[in-house]
Design an enzyme around this catalytic site. Sequence first.
Site, PDB file in Angstrom:
ATOM      1  N   THR A   1     -19.377  48.827 -41.598  1.00 19.04           N
ATOM      2  CA  THR A   1     -20.420  47.952 -40.913  1.00 19.04           C
ATOM      3  C   THR A   1     -20.942  48.832 -39.557  1.00 19.04           C
ATOM      4  O   THR A   1     -20.605  50.500 -39.030  1.00 19.04           O
ATOM      5  CB  THR A   1     -19.444  47.351 -39.666  1.00 19.04           C
ATOM      6  OG1 THR A   1     -20.047  46.697 -38.703  1.00 19.04           O
ATOM      7  CG2 THR A   1     -18.197  48.019 -39.008  1.00 19.04           C
TER       8      THR A   1
ATOM      9  N   GLU B   1     -20.897  48.214 -36.610  1.00 21.21           N
ATOM     10  CA  GLU B   1     -19.992  48.657 -35.324  1.00 21.21           C
ATOM     11  C   GLU B   1     -19.404  49.885 -35.338  1.00 21.21           C
ATOM     12  O   GLU B   1     -19.117  50.199 -34.254  1.00 21.21           O
ATOM     13  CB  GLU B   1     -18.468  47.280 -35.199  1.00 21.21           C
ATOM     14  CG  GLU B   1     -19.101  46.534 -34.748  1.00 21.21           C
ATOM     15  CD  GLU B   1     -19.188  46.409 -33.044  1.00 21.21           C
ATOM     16  OE1 GLU B   1     -18.539  46.808 -33.008  1.00 21.21           O
ATOM     17  OE2 GLU B   1     -20.457  45.497 -32.782  1.00 21.21           O
TER      18      GLU B   1
ATOM     19  N   TYR C   1     -11.958  46.722 -33.698  1.00 21.01           N
ATOM     20  CA  TYR C   1     -12.305  46.753 -34.679  1.00 21.01           C
ATOM     21  C   TYR C   1     -13.171  47.470 -35.567  1.00 21.01           C
ATOM     22  O   TYR C   1     -13.139  47.847 -36.632  1.00 21.01           O
ATOM     23  CB  TYR C   1     -13.493  45.589 -35.096  1.00 21.01           C
ATOM     24  CG  TYR C   1     -14.760  44.870 -36.404  1.00 21.01           C
ATOM     25  CD1 TYR C   1     -13.892  44.791 -37.208  1.00 21.01           C
ATOM     26  CD2 TYR C   1     -15.357  45.198 -35.935  1.00 21.01           C
ATOM     27  CE1 TYR C   1     -13.925  43.795 -38.275  1.00 21.01           C
ATOM     28  CE2 TYR C   1     -16.566  44.646 -37.280  1.00 21.01           C
ATOM     29  CZ  TYR C   1     -15.894  44.276 -38.501  1.00 21.01           C
ATOM     30  OH  TYR C   1     -16.802  44.142 -39.578  1.00 21.01           O
TER      31      TYR C   1
ATOM     32  N   LYS D   1     -12.257  49.968 -39.254  1.00 27.35           N
ATOM     33  CA  LYS D   1     -13.407  50.137 -39.986  1.00 27.35           C
ATOM     34  C   LYS D   1     -13.732  51.211 -40.552  1.00 27.35           C
ATOM     35  O   LYS D   1     -13.401  51.757 -41.614  1.00 27.35           O
ATOM     36  CB  LYS D   1     -15.372  49.101 -39.853  1.00 27.35           C
ATOM     37  CG  LYS D   1     -14.799  47.632 -39.998  1.00 27.35           C
ATOM     38  CD  LYS D   1     -15.302  47.413 -41.280  1.00 27.35           C
ATOM     39  CE  LYS D   1     -14.945  45.878 -41.451  1.00 27.35           C
ATOM     40  NZ  LYS D   1     -15.186  45.634 -43.222  1.00 27.35           N
TER      41      LYS D   1
HETATM   42  P1  NAP Z   1     -16.019  36.572 -42.080  1.00 25.95           P
HETATM   43  O1  NAP Z   1     -16.420  35.003 -42.078  1.00 25.95           O
HETATM   44  O2  NAP Z   1     -15.072  36.210 -40.965  1.00 25.95           O
HETATM   45  O3  NAP Z   1     -14.851  36.512 -43.447  1.00 25.95           O
HETATM   46  C1  NAP Z   1     -13.464  37.406 -42.875  1.00 25.95           C
HETATM   47  C2  NAP Z   1     -12.626  36.983 -44.686  1.00 25.95           C
HETATM   48  O4  NAP Z   1     -11.543  37.569 -45.388  1.00 25.95           O
HETATM   49  C3  NAP Z   1     -11.998  35.495 -44.356  1.00 25.95           C
HETATM   50  O5  NAP Z   1     -12.957  34.732 -45.743  1.00 25.95           O
HETATM   51  C4  NAP Z   1     -10.978  35.662 -44.711  1.00 25.95           C
HETATM   52  O6  NAP Z   1     -10.039  34.365 -45.523  1.00 25.95           O
HETATM   53  C5  NAP Z   1     -10.236  37.097 -45.256  1.00 25.95           C
HETATM   54  N1  NAP Z   1      -9.124  37.339 -44.664  1.00 25.95           N
HETATM   55  C6  NAP Z   1      -8.779  37.747 -43.591  1.00 25.95           C
HETATM   56  N2  NAP Z   1      -7.695  38.285 -43.272  1.00 25.95           N
HETATM   57  C7  NAP Z   1      -6.884  38.482 -44.486  1.00 25.95           C
HETATM   58  C8  NAP Z   1      -5.841  39.062 -45.546  1.00 25.95           C
HETATM   59  N3  NAP Z   1      -5.085  39.656 -44.426  1.00 25.95           N
HETATM   60  N4  NAP Z   1      -6.200  38.861 -46.059  1.00 25.95           N
HETATM   61  C9  NAP Z   1      -6.776  38.278 -47.007  1.00 25.95           C
HETATM   62  N5  NAP Z   1      -7.934  38.223 -46.485  1.00 25.95           N
HETATM   63  C10 NAP Z   1      -8.395  37.846 -45.343  1.00 25.95           C
HETATM   64  O7  NAP Z   1     -16.712  37.524 -42.349  1.00 25.95           O
HETATM   65  P2  NAP Z   1     -17.801  38.056 -42.915  1.00 25.95           P
HETATM   66  O8  NAP Z   1     -19.231  37.852 -42.050  1.00 25.95           O
HETATM   67  O9  NAP Z   1     -18.125  36.607 -44.582  1.00 25.95           O
HETATM   68  O10 NAP Z   1     -18.197  39.831 -43.551  1.00 25.95           O
HETATM   69  C11 NAP Z   1     -17.801  40.102 -44.769  1.00 25.95           C
HETATM   70  C12 NAP Z   1     -17.214  41.343 -44.613  1.00 25.95           C
HETATM   71  O11 NAP Z   1     -17.875  42.110 -44.017  1.00 25.95           O
HETATM   72  C13 NAP Z   1     -15.906  41.937 -43.543  1.00 25.95           C
HETATM   73  O12 NAP Z   1     -15.037  42.860 -43.921  1.00 25.95           O
HETATM   74  C14 NAP Z   1     -17.047  41.859 -42.088  1.00 25.95           C
HETATM   75  O13 NAP Z   1     -15.878  42.897 -41.570  1.00 25.95           O
HETATM   76  C15 NAP Z   1     -18.034  42.312 -43.133  1.00 25.95           C
HETATM   77  N6  NAP Z   1     -19.554  42.770 -41.568  1.00 25.95           N
HETATM   78  C16 NAP Z   1     -20.221  41.739 -41.620  1.00 25.95           C
HETATM   79  C17 NAP Z   1     -20.764  41.956 -41.264  1.00 25.95           C
HETATM   80  C18 NAP Z   1     -21.757  40.488 -40.550  1.00 25.95           C
HETATM   81  O14 NAP Z   1     -22.418  40.615 -39.894  1.00 25.95           O
HETATM   82  N7  NAP Z   1     -21.156  39.834 -40.820  1.00 25.95           N
HETATM   83  C19 NAP Z   1     -21.650  43.076 -40.562  1.00 25.95           C
HETATM   84  C20 NAP Z   1     -20.999  44.226 -41.408  1.00 25.95           C
HETATM   85  C21 NAP Z   1     -19.925  44.174 -41.847  1.00 25.95           C
HETATM   86  P3  NAP Z   1      -9.847  33.133 -44.519  1.00 25.95           P
HETATM   87  O15 NAP Z   1     -10.606  32.558 -44.225  1.00 25.95           O
HETATM   88  O16 NAP Z   1      -8.688  32.496 -44.682  1.00 25.95           O
HETATM   89  O17 NAP Z   1      -9.350  33.758 -42.873  1.00 25.95           O
HETATM   90  O1  G4F Z   2     -22.170  37.429 -32.651  1.00 23.15           O
HETATM   91  P1  G4F Z   2     -20.503  38.538 -32.402  1.00 23.15           P
HETATM   92  O2  G4F Z   2     -19.189  38.591 -31.896  1.00 23.15           O
HETATM   93  O3  G4F Z   2     -20.917  39.807 -33.407  1.00 23.15           O
HETATM   94  P2  G4F Z   2     -20.930  41.378 -32.779  1.00 23.15           P
HETATM   95  O4  G4F Z   2     -19.510  41.841 -32.188  1.00 23.15           O
HETATM   96  O5  G4F Z   2     -21.995  42.066 -33.531  1.00 23.15           O
HETATM   97  O6  G4F Z   2     -20.272  41.711 -34.453  1.00 23.15           O
HETATM   98  C1  G4F Z   2     -20.506  41.344 -35.990  1.00 23.15           C
HETATM   99  O7  G4F Z   2     -21.691  42.101 -36.531  1.00 23.15           O
HETATM  100  C2  G4F Z   2     -20.662  43.492 -36.720  1.00 23.15           C
HETATM  101  C3  G4F Z   2     -21.942  43.964 -36.988  1.00 23.15           C
HETATM  102  O8  G4F Z   2     -22.631  45.419 -36.335  1.00 23.15           O
HETATM  103  C4  G4F Z   2     -19.435  43.356 -37.326  1.00 23.15           C
HETATM  104  F1  G4F Z   2     -19.153  44.071 -37.736  1.00 23.15           F
HETATM  105  C5  G4F Z   2     -18.767  42.327 -37.154  1.00 23.15           C
HETATM  106  O9  G4F Z   2     -17.403  42.143 -38.045  1.00 23.15           O
HETATM  107  C6  G4F Z   2     -19.563  41.319 -36.552  1.00 23.15           C
HETATM  108  O10 G4F Z   2     -19.717  40.013 -38.212  1.00 23.15           O
HETATM  109  O11 G4F Z   2     -21.228  38.730 -31.018  1.00 23.15           O
HETATM  110  C7  G4F Z   2     -22.859  40.041 -30.608  1.00 23.15           C
HETATM  111  C8  G4F Z   2     -22.922  40.067 -29.031  1.00 23.15           C
HETATM  112  C9  G4F Z   2     -21.636  41.333 -28.687  1.00 23.15           C
HETATM  113  O12 G4F Z   2     -22.442  42.114 -28.177  1.00 23.15           O
HETATM  114  C10 G4F Z   2     -20.462  40.012 -27.832  1.00 23.15           C
HETATM  115  O13 G4F Z   2     -20.395  40.419 -26.621  1.00 23.15           O
HETATM  116  O14 G4F Z   2     -23.077  38.563 -28.407  1.00 23.15           O
HETATM  117  C11 G4F Z   2     -21.736  38.745 -27.551  1.00 23.15           C
HETATM  118  N1  G4F Z   2     -22.200  37.940 -26.926  1.00 23.15           N
HETATM  119  C12 G4F Z   2     -21.613  36.933 -25.961  1.00 23.15           C
HETATM  120  N2  G4F Z   2     -21.855  35.621 -25.551  1.00 23.15           N
HETATM  121  C13 G4F Z   2     -21.016  36.654 -27.689  1.00 23.15           C
HETATM  122  C14 G4F Z   2     -20.909  35.991 -26.903  1.00 23.15           C
HETATM  123  N3  G4F Z   2     -20.428  37.083 -29.006  1.00 23.15           N
HETATM  124  C15 G4F Z   2     -19.470  36.263 -29.280  1.00 23.15           C
HETATM  125  N4  G4F Z   2     -19.047  36.239 -30.478  1.00 23.15           N
HETATM  126  N5  G4F Z   2     -19.235  34.935 -28.289  1.00 23.15           N
HETATM  127  C16 G4F Z   2     -20.074  34.761 -27.662  1.00 23.15           C
HETATM  128  O15 G4F Z   2     -19.948  33.643 -26.907  1.00 23.15           O
END
Ligand code: NAP
Ligand code: G4F
Length: 331
Positions: free
Chosen positions: A126, A128, A154, A158
């Site tokens: 990520t 992050e 987190y 990662k």
């Molecule tokens: P997400 O919607 O939060 O999905 C997370 C998944 O992990 C869910 O299916 C959850 O299952 C599962 N999980 C959590 N704890 C577990 C455990 N102990 N054992 C098995 N499964 C477990 O995340 P996403 O947005 O699809 O992201 C996919 C991956 O990419 C993650 O690793 C995230 O950190 C990474 N990532 C995401 C972004 C982004 O912007 N979306 C960017 C960079 C990296 P439950 O439904 O049971 O909770």
């Molecule tokens: O949507 P966020 O929670 O995403 P964040 O923290 O960027 O993380 C996501 O992207 C990462 C990749 O860079 C992934 F690795 C990670 O798993 C996840 O998918 O927050 C985005 C921004 C932050 O700066 C947060 O402080 O939005 C700001 N924010 C402001 N108000 C909020 C809120 N975030 C959340 N979730 N909820 C709020 O009410």
Amino acid sequence: MTKTALITGITGQDGYHLAELLNGKSYTVYGLIRGQNNPKLARVEQEQPYINLIEGDLTDLSSLVKAMDIAKPDEVYNLAAVSHVGYSFKNPILTADVTGKGVLNVLEAIRISGGEKTVRFYQASTSEMFGGLDYNRPGKGYDENALFHPRSPYGVAKLYGHWITKNYRESYSMHASCGILFNHEGERRGIEFVTRKISNAVARIHLGLQDHIELGNLDPKRDWGYAGDYVEGMWLMLQQPKPDDYVLATGETHSIQDFLELAFGEIGIDDWKPYVKQNPKFMRPAEVDILLGNPQKAEKVLGWKRRVDFPSLVKLMVKHDLELEASNKLT
Ligand code: NAP
Ligand code: G4F
């Protein structure tokens, strides 16, 4: 010969999109699902009946070895994680166990089941991990060689997953690749993330179901793309002759205020400020102020390019939530 893939995190946003992509390519798809009565089980069974579900948990090595034995995959995509940055400050030890050590468990399960020379592995790294602090590459953005400085439990977990994947690649010649993905969103984004929280609230405000939204810090900037584009990049990484690490990003950065402006614009509201209240509850002990990625390597080597731009992303999310909220369902 059709291929077989095992996806952890099948109930998450990326698990949904990746399973759709692989099914479209005629893969046999297995998905790891945790818990004795996972509330998302029914949704997956109904919407994606082609997925073969296997019970397991990233913290339970024996369940992962069993999953490997059942699926016998050609490719493993490790998407499971505690993925919410704010939540990771509240539960840092769980985050380390799942998001960090869980990666090691999956890699060990591959080795124990004899797949280290044959199975291709994708780790969901990520942006992050960069932390936004040494953002001193104007116009260039973070690439694969930028310094890591994670700013949350987190991000730190990662980074462990990232390095242990590289270590297994170097130590055991595993075909193990890390996708360093910048934020990607869409209709399947969890409601706990800021973009979906906003698109859903905008839809509900339009339909008279709520009158405002409470958010934390509105200043941070993110490089936001569409999840459907990013899972294609994951797949492309595992089709390469050699494993490697790649940044997937749009190369643009926008603030939360930019997102609010476009999202409220979709329902004809020009001034979003009266509808947004700030609540310290959503602030984080340390913030990542800005993320901007440089996807040049992925574009050149993988031929990957994002298709959906920022205004189209906001539009499709608000449109989807307007339809969902009007029909009184949320997925
Ligand atoms: P997400 O919607 O939060 O999905 C997370 C998944 O992990 C869910 O299916 C959850 O299952 C599962 N999980 C959590 N704890 C577990 C455990 N102990 N054992 C098995 N499964 C477990 O995340 P996403 O947005 O699809 O992201 C996919 C991956 O990419 C993650 O690793 C995230 O950190 C990474 N990532 C995401 C972004 C982004 O912007 N979306 C960017 C960079 C990296 P439950 O439904 O049971 O909770
Ligand atoms: O949507 P966020 O929670 O995403 P964040 O923290 O960027 O993380 C996501 O992207 C990462 C990749 O860079 C992934 F690795 C990670 O798993 C996840 O998918 O927050 C985005 C921004 C932050 O700066 C947060 O402080 O939005 C700001 N924010 C402001 N108000 C909020 C809120 N975030 C959340 N979730 N909820 C709020 O009410």
